[in-house]
Motif scaffolding. Structure first.
Motif, PDB file in Angstrom:
ATOM      1  N   MET A  99       0.851  -1.206   0.000  1.00 58.43           N
ATOM      2  CA  MET A  99       0.000   0.000   0.000  1.00 58.43           C
ATOM      3  C   MET A  99       0.881   1.249   0.000  1.00 58.43           C
ATOM      4  N   ALA A 100       0.599   2.157  -0.903  1.00 60.95           N
ATOM      5  CA  ALA A 100       1.412   3.362  -1.036  1.00 60.95           C
ATOM      6  C   ALA A 100       1.214   4.282   0.165  1.00 60.95           C
ATOM      7  N   THR A 101       2.274   4.944   0.566  1.00 59.42           N
ATOM      8  CA  THR A 101       2.198   5.935   1.645  1.00 59.42           C
ATOM      9  C   THR A 101       1.556   7.203   1.103  1.00 59.42           C
ATOM     10  N   ASP A 102       1.177   8.107   2.008  1.00 59.20           N
ATOM     11  CA  ASP A 102       0.592   9.379   1.577  1.00 59.20           C
ATOM     12  C   ASP A 102       1.579  10.159   0.719  1.00 59.20           C
ATOM     13  N   GLU A 103       2.857  10.099   1.099  1.00 60.96           N
ATOM     14  CA  GLU A 103       3.884  10.809   0.336  1.00 60.96           C
ATOM     15  C   GLU A 103       4.029  10.227  -1.070  1.00 60.96           C
ATOM     16  N   SER A 104       3.990   8.908  -1.166  1.00 62.00           N
ATOM     17  CA  SER A 104       4.096   8.247  -2.466  1.00 62.00           C
ATOM     18  C   SER A 104       2.879   8.561  -3.330  1.00 62.00           C
ATOM     19  N   ARG A 105       1.717   8.564  -2.729  1.00 60.26           N
ATOM     20  CA  ARG A 105       0.481   8.880  -3.449  1.00 60.26           C
ATOM     21  C   ARG A 105       0.527  10.305  -3.993  1.00 60.26           C
ATOM     22  N   LYS A 106       1.003  11.216  -3.162  1.00 59.08           N
ATOM     23  CA  LYS A 106       1.123  12.613  -3.580  1.00 59.08           C
ATOM     24  C   LYS A 106       2.091  12.750  -4.749  1.00 59.08           C
ATOM     25  N   LYS A 107       3.198  12.023  -4.695  1.00 53.36           N
ATOM     26  CA  LYS A 107       4.187  12.076  -5.773  1.00 53.36           C
ATOM     27  C   LYS A 107       3.604  11.551  -7.076  1.00 53.36           C
ATOM     28  N   ILE A 108       2.803  10.507  -6.991  1.00 55.70           N
ATOM     29  CA  ILE A 108       2.158   9.971  -8.193  1.00 55.70           C
ATOM     30  C   ILE A 108       1.245  11.022  -8.819  1.00 55.70           C
ATOM     31  N   VAL A 109       0.440  11.672  -7.994  1.00 51.80           N
ATOM     32  CA  VAL A 109      -0.505  12.682  -8.490  1.00 51.80           C
ATOM     33  C   VAL A 109       0.238  13.857  -9.115  1.00 51.80           C
ATOM     34  N   GLU A 110       1.282  14.339  -8.449  1.00 47.37           N
ATOM     35  CA  GLU A 110       2.049  15.475  -8.978  1.00 47.37           C
ATOM     36  C   GLU A 110       2.697  15.128 -10.316  1.00 47.37           C
ATOM     37  N   THR A 111       3.286  13.952 -10.397  1.00 49.42           N
ATOM     38  CA  THR A 111       3.950  13.534 -11.633  1.00 49.42           C
ATOM     39  C   THR A 111       2.944  13.349 -12.756  1.00 49.42           C
ATOM     40  N   ALA A 112       1.822  12.700 -12.452  1.00 48.46           N
ATOM     41  CA  ALA A 112       0.788  12.480 -13.465  1.00 48.46           C
ATOM     42  C   ALA A 112       0.261  13.800 -13.993  1.00 48.46           C
ATOM     43  N   MET A 113       0.033  14.775 -13.096  1.00 50.55           N
ATOM     44  CA  MET A 113      -0.505  16.060 -13.529  1.00 50.55           C
ATOM     45  C   MET A 113       0.475  16.774 -14.449  1.00 50.55           C
ATOM     46  N   GLN A 114       1.750  16.713 -14.124  1.00 53.23           N
ATOM     47  CA  GLN A 114       2.770  17.324 -14.984  1.00 53.23           C
ATOM     48  C   GLN A 114       2.786  16.673 -16.359  1.00 53.23           C
ATOM     49  N   MET A 115       2.671  15.356 -16.387  1.00 54.25           N
ATOM     50  CA  MET A 115       2.690  14.633 -17.655  1.00 54.25           C
ATOM     51  C   MET A 115       1.425  14.894 -18.467  1.00 54.25           C
ATOM     52  N   PHE A 116       0.275  14.928 -17.795  1.00 57.88           N
ATOM     53  CA  PHE A 116      -0.976  15.236 -18.490  1.00 57.88           C
ATOM     54  C   PHE A 116      -0.914  16.631 -19.106  1.00 57.88           C
ATOM     55  N   ASN A 117      -0.357  17.579 -18.366  1.00 62.16           N
ATOM     56  CA  ASN A 117      -0.261  18.954 -18.854  1.00 62.16           C
ATOM     57  C   ASN A 117       0.669  19.073 -20.053  1.00 62.16           C
ATOM     58  N   SER A 118       1.773  18.353 -20.030  1.00 65.56           N
ATOM     59  CA  SER A 118       2.762  18.487 -21.107  1.00 65.56           C
ATOM     60  C   SER A 118       2.454  17.629 -22.325  1.00 65.56           C
ATOM     61  N   ARG A 119       1.815  16.482 -22.114  1.00 69.01           N
ATOM     62  CA  ARG A 119       1.606  15.551 -23.219  1.00 69.01           C
ATOM     63  C   ARG A 119       0.146  15.281 -23.553  1.00 69.01           C
ATOM     64  N   GLY A 120      -0.747  15.790 -22.721  1.00 69.69           N
ATOM     65  CA  GLY A 120      -2.161  15.523 -22.932  1.00 69.69           C
ATOM     66  C   GLY A 120      -2.572  14.233 -22.242  1.00 69.69           C
ATOM     67  N   ILE A 121      -3.851  14.132 -21.913  1.00 72.96           N
ATOM     68  CA  ILE A 121      -4.340  12.957 -21.194  1.00 72.96           C
ATOM     69  C   ILE A 121      -4.175  11.691 -22.027  1.00 72.96           C
ATOM     70  N   ARG A 122      -4.558  11.776 -23.288  1.00 76.00           N
ATOM     71  CA  ARG A 122      -4.504  10.592 -24.151  1.00 76.00           C
ATOM     72  C   ARG A 122      -3.072  10.188 -24.470  1.00 76.00           C
ATOM     73  N   GLY A 123      -2.148  11.120 -24.313  1.00 76.16           N
ATOM     74  CA  GLY A 123      -0.753  10.833 -24.637  1.00 76.16           C
ATOM     75  C   GLY A 123       0.029  10.213 -23.497  1.00 76.16           C
ATOM     76  N   VAL A 124      -0.646   9.962 -22.374  1.00 72.63           N
ATOM     77  CA  VAL A 124       0.030   9.400 -21.197  1.00 72.63           C
ATOM     78  C   VAL A 124      -0.686   8.124 -20.763  1.00 72.63           C
ATOM     79  N   THR A 125       0.052   7.055 -20.599  1.00 73.32           N
ATOM     80  CA  THR A 125      -0.504   5.799 -20.102  1.00 73.32           C
ATOM     81  C   THR A 125      -0.058   5.574 -18.660  1.00 73.32           C
ATOM     82  N   MET A 126      -0.705   4.656 -17.999  1.00 75.20           N
ATOM     83  CA  MET A 126      -0.295   4.296 -16.645  1.00 75.20           C
ATOM     84  C   MET A 126       1.124   3.737 -16.651  1.00 75.20           C
ATOM     85  N   ASP A 127       1.465   3.002 -17.693  1.00 71.78           N
ATOM     86  CA  ASP A 127       2.827   2.474 -17.812  1.00 71.78           C
ATOM     87  C   ASP A 127       3.843   3.613 -17.895  1.00 71.78           C
ATOM     88  N   ASP A 128       3.482   4.675 -18.653  1.00 69.95           N
ATOM     89  CA  ASP A 128       4.379   5.836 -18.764  1.00 69.95           C
ATOM     90  C   ASP A 128       4.623   6.463 -17.388  1.00 69.95           C
TER      91      ASP A 128
END
Length: 213
Positions: A1-30
């Motif tokens: 189970m991910a810690t709160d810090e790990s969960r926050k890092k996932i969200v921050e990274t995903a948001m940066q990637m969504f912003n730069s590449r678009g939602i459809r351009g980012v997969t969970m694997d990415d």
């Protein structure tokens, strides 16, 4: 189970990637690869991309609410606070607006759910601020708060649309319109006080905004 810090890092990274590449351009694997995280760990934290996207949007909403609270604590001028709310909620950042546009097209249920919550909160904050301003005698007696709130919510939506057009000049004109509109609701005495404090307020907001870059 991910810690709160790990969960926050996932969200921050995903948001940066969504912003730069678009939602459809980012997969969970990415996202897992970028975080140097196993796919299993990522999927144990968020079941799918839709769930992760929803969390990203809620974080954006929480950040906006946090800014509003900071403004309330530092500025005792309700009309200036109302103007700032419009500016923040207009979300004129081009990449973010494109992200919202893409979400509306490909993930309409998430888009509608998020903006229903976001718009309701925005309306309540604006209404509270303007009602207080009216009780303090800052607004003209004939001003109808519900009508003003409706207009300001429509204005925010138009700002989002203008930003997706990538027209900074158009967005600037819309911003000036919001200031002109609210000044038209004020009493003469309030306009004088507002103009005296406007620059002071902008400097305070500049400092607050710098902490969020």
């Amino acid at each position: 189970m991910a810690t709160d810090e790990s969960r926050k890092k996932i969200v921050e990274t995903a948001m940066q990637m969504f912003n730069s590449r678009g939602i459809r351009g980012v997969t969970m694997d990415d996202i897992a690869t970028t975080l140097h995280m196993s796919k299993r760990t990522l999927y144990e934290t968020f079941a799918n991309k839709e769930e992760l996207l929803t969390e990203c949007l809620m974080e954006v909403n929480h950040a906006i609410e946090k800014r509003h609270k900071e403004v309330y604590l530092k500025v005792d001028e309700p009309l200036l606070v109302a103007l700032y709310m419009v500016e923040v909620n207009a979300m004129s950042n081009h990449s973010y607006c494109l992200l919202i546009e893409e979400m509306e097209r490909y993930y309409p249920e998430i888009h509608d759910r998020f903006f229903k919550i976001h718009t309701t909160a925005f309306r309540e904050m604006i209404a509270k601020t303007l009602n207080y301003a009216k009780t303090q005698g800052y607004l003209r007696p004939a001003v109808d708060i519900d009508t003003v709130v409706d207009f300001m919510c429509q204005f925010v939506q138009e700002r989002r649309i203008s930003a997706t057009r990538n027209s900074s000049e158009y967005a600037r004109k819309m911003s000036e319109l919001s200031f002109t509109f609210l000044r038209g609701l004020m009493t003469t005495e309030t306009i004088v006080r507002y103009e005296q404090k406007e620059e002071e307020f902008r400097q305070i907001m500049k400092k607050i905004n710098e902490t969020y870059k």
